[in-house]
Motif scaffolding. Structure first.
Motif, PDB file in Angstrom:
ATOM      1  N   ARG A   4       5.894  -6.853   6.335  1.00  7.67           N
ATOM      2  CA  ARG A   4       5.856  -5.594   5.575  1.00  7.67           C
ATOM      3  C   ARG A   4       5.705  -4.434   6.560  1.00  7.67           C
ATOM      4  NH1 ARG A   4       0.664  -6.416   2.271  1.00  7.67           N
ATOM      5  NH2 ARG A   4       0.062  -6.984   4.404  1.00  7.67           N
ATOM      6  N   ALA A   5       6.638  -3.491   6.504  1.00  5.64           N
ATOM      7  CA  ALA A   5       6.617  -2.347   7.414  1.00  5.64           C
ATOM      8  C   ALA A   5       6.350  -1.066   6.642  1.00  5.64           C
ATOM      9  CB  ALA A   5       7.939  -2.235   8.162  1.00  5.64           C
ATOM     10  N   GLY A   6       5.446  -0.255   7.170  1.00  4.16           N
ATOM     11  CA  GLY A   6       5.189   1.071   6.627  1.00  4.16           C
ATOM     12  C   GLY A   6       5.629   2.119   7.633  1.00  4.16           C
ATOM     13  N   ILE A   7       6.245   3.186   7.145  1.00  5.19           N
ATOM     14  CA  ILE A   7       6.726   4.259   8.021  1.00  5.19           C
ATOM     15  C   ILE A   7       6.099   5.564   7.543  1.00  5.19           C
ATOM     16  CG2 ILE A   7       8.742   5.502   8.881  1.00  5.19           C
ATOM     17  CD1 ILE A   7      10.332   2.936   8.413  1.00  5.19           C
ATOM     18  N   LEU A   8       5.277   6.148   8.395  1.00  4.97           N
ATOM     19  CA  LEU A   8       4.585   7.390   8.059  1.00  4.97           C
ATOM     20  C   LEU A   8       5.415   8.549   8.581  1.00  4.97           C
ATOM     21  CD1 LEU A   8       2.116   8.713   6.827  1.00  4.97           C
ATOM     22  CD2 LEU A   8       0.886   8.301   8.965  1.00  4.97           C
ATOM     23  N   ASP A  14      14.852  -8.260   7.806  1.00  3.92           N
ATOM     24  CA  ASP A  14      14.540  -8.671   6.425  1.00  3.92           C
ATOM     25  C   ASP A  14      13.119  -8.277   6.046  1.00  3.92           C
ATOM     26  OD1 ASP A  14      17.063  -9.853   6.066  1.00  3.92           O
ATOM     27  OD2 ASP A  14      16.394 -11.692   7.039  1.00  3.92           O
ATOM     28  N   MET A  15      12.727  -7.079   6.414  1.00  2.00           N
ATOM     29  CA  MET A  15      11.367  -6.614   6.124  1.00  2.00           C
ATOM     30  C   MET A  15      11.301  -5.897   4.784  1.00  2.00           C
ATOM     31  SD  MET A  15       9.697  -5.211   9.634  1.00  2.00           S
ATOM     32  CE  MET A  15       9.038  -6.343  10.857  1.00  2.00           C
ATOM     33  N   ASP A  16      10.119  -5.923   4.212  1.00  2.00           N
ATOM     34  CA  ASP A  16       9.796  -5.126   3.034  1.00  2.00           C
ATOM     35  C   ASP A  16       9.383  -3.755   3.546  1.00  2.00           C
ATOM     36  OD1 ASP A  16       9.029  -4.091   0.627  1.00  2.00           O
ATOM     37  OD2 ASP A  16       7.257  -5.348   0.395  1.00  2.00           O
ATOM     38  N   ILE A  17      10.154  -2.708   3.285  1.00  2.08           N
ATOM     39  CA  ILE A  17       9.962  -1.401   3.907  1.00  2.08           C
ATOM     40  C   ILE A  17       9.450  -0.391   2.891  1.00  2.08           C
ATOM     41  CG2 ILE A  17      11.110   0.487   5.122  1.00  2.08           C
ATOM     42  CD1 ILE A  17      13.163  -1.640   6.081  1.00  2.08           C
ATOM     43  N   ALA A  59      -2.854   3.950   1.269  1.00  3.39           N
ATOM     44  CA  ALA A  59      -2.216   2.899   0.477  1.00  3.39           C
ATOM     45  C   ALA A  59      -1.022   2.309   1.221  1.00  3.39           C
ATOM     46  CB  ALA A  59      -1.777   3.447  -0.880  1.00  3.39           C
ATOM     47  N   LEU A  60      -0.288   3.146   1.942  1.00  4.35           N
ATOM     48  CA  LEU A  60       0.833   2.655   2.740  1.00  4.35           C
ATOM     49  C   LEU A  60       0.337   1.659   3.786  1.00  4.35           C
ATOM     50  CD1 LEU A  60       3.913   2.975   3.482  1.00  4.35           C
ATOM     51  CD2 LEU A  60       3.138   4.632   5.203  1.00  4.35           C
ATOM     52  N   ALA A  61      -0.736   2.026   4.485  1.00  2.00           N
ATOM     53  CA  ALA A  61      -1.291   1.147   5.514  1.00  2.00           C
ATOM     54  C   ALA A  61      -1.798  -0.154   4.920  1.00  2.00           C
ATOM     55  CB  ALA A  61      -2.411   1.866   6.268  1.00  2.00           C
ATOM     56  N   ALA A  62      -2.429  -0.073   3.760  1.00  2.00           N
ATOM     57  CA  ALA A  62      -2.985  -1.275   3.127  1.00  2.00           C
ATOM     58  C   ALA A  62      -1.895  -2.275   2.763  1.00  2.00           C
ATOM     59  CB  ALA A  62      -3.776  -0.887   1.881  1.00  2.00           C
ATOM     60  N   GLY A  63      -0.692  -1.795   2.509  1.00  2.00           N
ATOM     61  CA  GLY A  63       0.406  -2.677   2.140  1.00  2.00           C
ATOM     62  C   GLY A  63       1.336  -2.998   3.290  1.00  2.00           C
ATOM     63  N   SER A  64       0.891  -2.753   4.537  1.00  2.35           N
ATOM     64  CA  SER A  64       1.766  -2.926   5.698  1.00  2.35           C
ATOM     65  C   SER A  64       1.176  -3.907   6.709  1.00  2.35           C
ATOM     66  CB  SER A  64       2.000  -1.578   6.395  1.00  2.35           C
ATOM     67  OG  SER A  64       2.587  -0.635   5.529  1.00  2.35           O
ATOM     68  N   ASP A  65       2.046  -4.649   7.356  1.00  3.30           N
ATOM     69  CA  ASP A  65       1.660  -5.438   8.519  1.00  3.30           C
ATOM     70  C   ASP A  65       1.822  -4.627   9.790  1.00  3.30           C
ATOM     71  OD1 ASP A  65       1.196  -8.000   7.138  1.00  3.30           O
ATOM     72  OD2 ASP A  65       3.359  -7.917   6.747  1.00  3.30           O
ATOM     73  N   VAL A  66       2.784  -3.726   9.790  1.00  6.85           N
ATOM     74  CA  VAL A  66       3.000  -2.806  10.908  1.00  6.85           C
ATOM     75  C   VAL A  66       3.207  -1.411  10.340  1.00  6.85           C
ATOM     76  CG1 VAL A  66       5.483  -3.363  10.951  1.00  6.85           C
ATOM     77  CG2 VAL A  66       4.418  -2.259  12.930  1.00  6.85           C
ATOM     78  N   LEU A  73      -5.123  -0.754   7.441  1.00  7.70           N
ATOM     79  CA  LEU A  73      -4.145  -1.548   8.176  1.00  7.70           C
ATOM     80  C   LEU A  73      -4.746  -2.890   8.583  1.00  7.70           C
ATOM     81  CD1 LEU A  73      -1.257  -1.526   9.230  1.00  7.70           C
ATOM     82  CD2 LEU A  73      -2.065  -0.298  11.261  1.00  7.70           C
ATOM     83  N   GLY A  74      -5.998  -2.874   9.028  1.00  6.20           N
ATOM     84  CA  GLY A  74      -6.784  -4.091   9.128  1.00  6.20           C
ATOM     85  C   GLY A  74      -6.664  -4.902  10.407  1.00  6.20           C
ATOM     86  N   PRO A  75      -7.421  -5.980  10.477  1.00  8.31           N
ATOM     87  CA  PRO A  75      -7.547  -6.778  11.702  1.00  8.31           C
ATOM     88  C   PRO A  75      -6.291  -7.542  12.097  1.00  8.31           C
ATOM     89  CG  PRO A  75      -8.734  -7.813   9.884  1.00  8.31           C
ATOM     90  CD  PRO A  75      -8.330  -6.456   9.407  1.00  8.31           C
ATOM     91  N   ASN A  76      -5.332  -7.645  11.201  1.00  5.65           N
ATOM     92  CA  ASN A  76      -4.060  -8.275  11.548  1.00  5.65           C
ATOM     93  C   ASN A  76      -2.928  -7.257  11.672  1.00  5.65           C
ATOM     94  OD1 ASN A  76      -5.004 -11.013  11.524  1.00  5.65           O
ATOM     95  ND2 ASN A  76      -5.080 -10.868   9.288  1.00  5.65           N
ATOM     96  N   GLY A  77      -3.274  -5.977  11.504  1.00  5.45           N
ATOM     97  CA  GLY A  77      -2.256  -4.937  11.481  1.00  5.45           C
ATOM     98  C   GLY A  77      -1.892  -4.419  12.856  1.00  5.45           C
ATOM     99  N   LEU A  78      -0.692  -3.862  12.958  1.00  4.16           N
ATOM    100  CA  LEU A  78      -0.167  -3.282  14.189  1.00  4.16           C
ATOM    101  C   LEU A  78       0.201  -1.826  13.932  1.00  4.16           C
ATOM    102  CD1 LEU A  78       1.055  -3.335  17.077  1.00  4.16           C
ATOM    103  CD2 LEU A  78       3.143  -4.323  16.063  1.00  4.16           C
ATOM    104  N   LEU A  79      -0.312  -0.929  14.775  1.00  4.78           N
ATOM    105  CA  LEU A  79      -0.007   0.498  14.688  1.00  4.78           C
ATOM    106  C   LEU A  79       0.918   0.879  15.836  1.00  4.78           C
ATOM    107  CD1 LEU A  79      -0.705   3.355  13.428  1.00  4.78           C
ATOM    108  CD2 LEU A  79      -2.378   3.538  15.280  1.00  4.78           C
TER     109      LEU A  79
END
Length: 315
Positions: free
Chosen positions: A147-151, A168-171, A193-200, A223-229
């Motif tokens: 799951r990718a989030g774009i700010l 094939d990411m969920d964007i 909310a964007l960060a909460a629903g993103s892996d990156v 974004l959390g302990p498994n997230g990438l910024l």
């Protein structure tokens, strides 16, 4: 006829420097041992400032050039230029958008892959003999299907998202409003909310007073302990103290940064963190793009002094 006098804030490659020197009388601010003395001597004659995005032009500098007509930025960012001073004086401002967009998007994807697949660490594993002595490199995580989030879904954000479709990411994205050109991607108004629903989470928005530290504790926690910024925008969009704390404590999994506050003198704590990938503000750093940026910067100056429409005006 005498050549227009310009103030050059930082160095350029030779392919830009030589034509500048030929067309203008150039005062090299960055080479002056006594910068106040340079402005006292030449400021009254300066009609243009040639600068870079991270160097800009502050209010004091603009005030020291009473005949200033235009500031031409080599780069897309204009947050380091004191725009209020320019507006009040009628000083034009230009930048170099579009020509660097795709290279910046490319490096953002490269940093994502480098972090998730452990590219740098795996290369060191081979070089230091660990591959022979210890065996297989520790397993990393896949990129595809995440799951990718774009700010900020401007030019660069759009190109990042377009590249991510190949994984094939969920964007999803956040911006001032939903974009009509992003019908296949999910609009999320709240950055938390964007960060909460993103892996990156990719930070690709323009910097302003409104976006300063928009990525702060709340976004980092979400974004959390498994997230990438990943930040390929401006350093001011990130609360660096909060980011360092989150990386050090494990509240954030990892980061990849092309920009820093006070660069090139980054906070030394970054150097102690194994979970951050550091880049020297070179997202647009290809020969092809830098030549195009320099050409556009010079085209804006030439158009101004010829009385033509500016190719890429900001103001």
């Amino acid at each position: 006829m005498s050549k227009p006098e310009i103030l050059q804030m930082g160095p350029y490659p030779e392919w830009d420097q030589l034509p500048l020197d030929e067309a203008y009388t150039v005062h090299r601010y960055f080479e002056a041992a006594d910068k106040h003395a340079l402005l006292d001597a030449a400021g009254a004659c300066v009609r243009a400032i040639a600068t870079r995005g991270e160097l800009g032009a502050g209010a004091e500098l603009i005030a020291a050039c009473p005949k200033l007509e235009i500031i031409s930025i080599y780069g897309v960012g204009f947050d380091a230029v004191h725009l209020d001073s320019c507006r009040s004086r009628g000083v034009q401002v230009t930048n170099t958008p579009d020509v660097l967009t795709k290279d910046v998007a490319d490096i953002a994807i490269a940093m994502m892959l480098a972090q998730w697949r452990g590219v740098n660490g795996a290369e060191r594993w081979v070089r230091d003999g660990s591959s022979a002595a210890k065996g297989l490199y520790p397993l990393k995580t896949r990129a595809w299907g995440k799951r990718a989030g774009i700010l900020g879904l401007g030019r660069i954000g759009f190109e990042v998202a377009r590249r991510l479709t190949g994984f094939d990411m969920d964007i999803a994205y956040s911006d001032i409003e939903a974009k009509p050109y992003a019908k296949d991607w999910t609009f999320v108004a709240d950055p938390v909310a964007l960060a909460a629903g993103s892996d990156v989470l990719f930070v690709t928005l323009a910097a302003s007073a409104a976006t300063r530290h928009i990525v702060g504790p709340a976004v980092l926690d979400a974004l959390g302990p498994n997230g990438l910024l990943i930040n390929v925008s401006r350093a001011s969009n990130i609360d660096e103290a909060a980011l360092i704390s989150a990386l050090a404590s494990g509240k954030l999994g990892a980061a990849a940064l092309d920009v820093f506050e006070s660069e090139p003198n980054l906070n030394p704590r970054f150097l102690e963190l194994p979970n951050v990938l550091l880049q020297p503000h070179h997202a647009s750093g290809t020969v092809e793009t830098r030549k195009a940026m320099g050409q556009l910067m010079r085209d804006n100056l030439a158009a101004h002094f010829a009385g033509r429409a500016l190719p890429s005006p900001v103001l």
